[in-house]
Design a protein around this motif. Sequence first.
Motif, PDB file in Angstrom:
ATOM      1  N   ARG B 129     -25.798 -43.452 -35.691  1.00 31.52           N
ATOM      2  CA  ARG B 129     -27.258 -43.862 -35.751  1.00 31.52           C
ATOM      3  C   ARG B 129     -27.740 -43.534 -34.176  1.00 31.52           C
ATOM      4  O   ARG B 129     -28.818 -43.561 -34.037  1.00 31.52           O
ATOM      5  N   SER B 167     -32.677 -41.741 -38.157  1.00 32.03           N
ATOM      6  CA  SER B 167     -32.082 -42.332 -36.883  1.00 32.03           C
ATOM      7  C   SER B 167     -33.228 -42.131 -35.466  1.00 32.03           C
ATOM      8  O   SER B 167     -32.896 -43.099 -34.700  1.00 32.03           O
ATOM      9  N   LYS B 262     -30.480 -42.204 -49.742  1.00 33.92           N
ATOM     10  CA  LYS B 262     -29.791 -40.912 -49.227  1.00 33.92           C
ATOM     11  C   LYS B 262     -29.897 -40.032 -50.264  1.00 33.92           C
ATOM     12  O   LYS B 262     -30.351 -38.712 -50.043  1.00 33.92           O
ATOM     13  N   GLU B 285     -32.032 -46.025 -45.676  1.00 30.41           N
ATOM     14  CA  GLU B 285     -32.371 -44.543 -45.287  1.00 30.41           C
ATOM     15  C   GLU B 285     -33.903 -44.149 -45.820  1.00 30.41           C
ATOM     16  O   GLU B 285     -34.669 -43.347 -45.590  1.00 30.41           O
TER      17      GLU B 285
END
Lengths: 255, 334
Positions: B129, B167, B262, B285
């Motif tokens: 991350r 991230s 994801k 995400e």
Amino acid sequence: MHVVVVGKLVPDLVEDLEVDASGRGLDRQFLKLVLNEFDEHALEEAVLLKEAHGARVTVLAPEAEGVDDALYTALAKGADRAMKLVGLGEAPSSRQIAAALASALPSLGFDLVLTGVQAADDLDGQVGMLLAGYLGLPHVGVVTGVELDPDGSRARVRKEYPGGWLAELEVQLPAVLGIQAAKQPPRYVPVSRVRQAMKEHTLEELSAEPVPVPRLSVRRLSKPEAAGRAEFLDGSPQEVAAQLVSILVERGLVR
Amino acid sequence: MAAQEVEVAVSGDVLVVAERFGGEWTEVTFELLAAGREVAQGLGGTLSVAALGRGTTDQVKALGAADVVLYADAPELEAFVPEVHLRVLEAVVRSRQPRAVLVANTSTGMDLAAPLAARLGVPCVAYCRRVWVEDGTVVAHSQVYGGKLVAEVALEGPGVLALVAGSYPAEAGRGTGSPAVERIPLPALEGLHSRFLRLIEPEAADVDITREEILVAVGRGIGDRENLGLAEELAEALGGAVCASRPLVDNGWLPKNRQVGKSGLTVKPKLYLAAGISGAPEHLEGMRSAELIVAINTDPKAPIFDVAHYGVVGDVLEILPALTEEVRRRKGEG
């Protein structure tokens, strides 16, 4: 056609996880371990290949608390052979498992290795992909379906691409695949079938020579610092609903 | 061909592996460049980007945040085939010997990061991350155990880091510099064992969840398939649509085109109401940029509450019907 399913037991994420006194590892004292959910899918896909093509299925997992149950369950689901990978000590890293398998698997002989695409404790990489790298075998990860050619020399696999797309790839065997999802949800077997498998089968052991691998130095393991934190609404379901809908009305989301 | 370890000279250089789909660099490529720039600065090295694909020659400018663009433009690289891309990437890394290789922890990047690390004999850090440099050491935060814990790891030498999408800000990686551009000589591509056959289009969706303003998202906490109706009723009352986390789609309860995360779709609705979703990193995400996130979960420690604006600790089977009723009542008043 020999399909080897490589699985591993990981902490059950439904339970609370605590950090040990060193601050660098998991407190394993009361840890409940379960077969990695993606490995369940890898096993399901292997059993589907057995049903469709008569493949032999061997399931293999490093020794851990609860591994016997997991392996007998795999046998009850349709695996032909189950083996414990021994000699790696407690909670080996993915890299250690992959390196050990890279030296132990060739003697076992295989056409296809199926592993879960990832596991929750894969800090140093995913077992299947590391193994493919070590063995120099063709590999495909994030797979959602495998079909075998009638002559068993090739596999057609569905792989996820970015943005919800899928692609079909052809891979010559032997190969290593990382399974995201089997063609159908992992089957359920009743406890009676697992008990039967315990009577009919013996778990085998595969000795792993610990191979030196690059190690990560973990400086700290901790709960994540939340960037933000939800404002909690309390009360009965009706009270909570009233508060929440007021917020939505204020924001123009309920009109 | 077995893996062969090499002594990698320790430079301070960083190599980012660009991700490409549909003839474009994907968003995560720019996030990687943003992260890579910070690491390269910390190490006092240069930032290179490996840009593999077809039709890349005209698209190297978009990667101007890097100091050096190492590109390959070949028909063999048009579609992502793990074996092919790994072979080219391995050759690039062996010749350039960067200190850190940054790869996206995505459906394609995951097929490169770990095998590359194994082949080079260097460590791999998955699920990163954050990546930064402390006194010449590369340090990363990796989210493990479904995001319940964060491991801080240090890499004394070279290594491969797989960065979770979302991230770093992509904007910071959209540079307009004028990088040095070099065409990579392709390694021999004979003796390949895998090939691309075809792309499978996502099923035509009755609803496009990426365009919906209001989403009611359901996860494992919904319990049984029969309970999906509770989410559908709320979505209907709100004028939105139902979407789901991966386990429900894997179970076949909802089609793939309703999956957020994801391996599904990324959504940015005005309201994202997560019902019975614990908030695994792969799910977060795909939804963390929603304008308003409301989460309902029985576990007060569920990671979903770290990204939610409002949280309710409770049973979705009780809260969802109460919400539906309340929404209908207010609408009736209006």
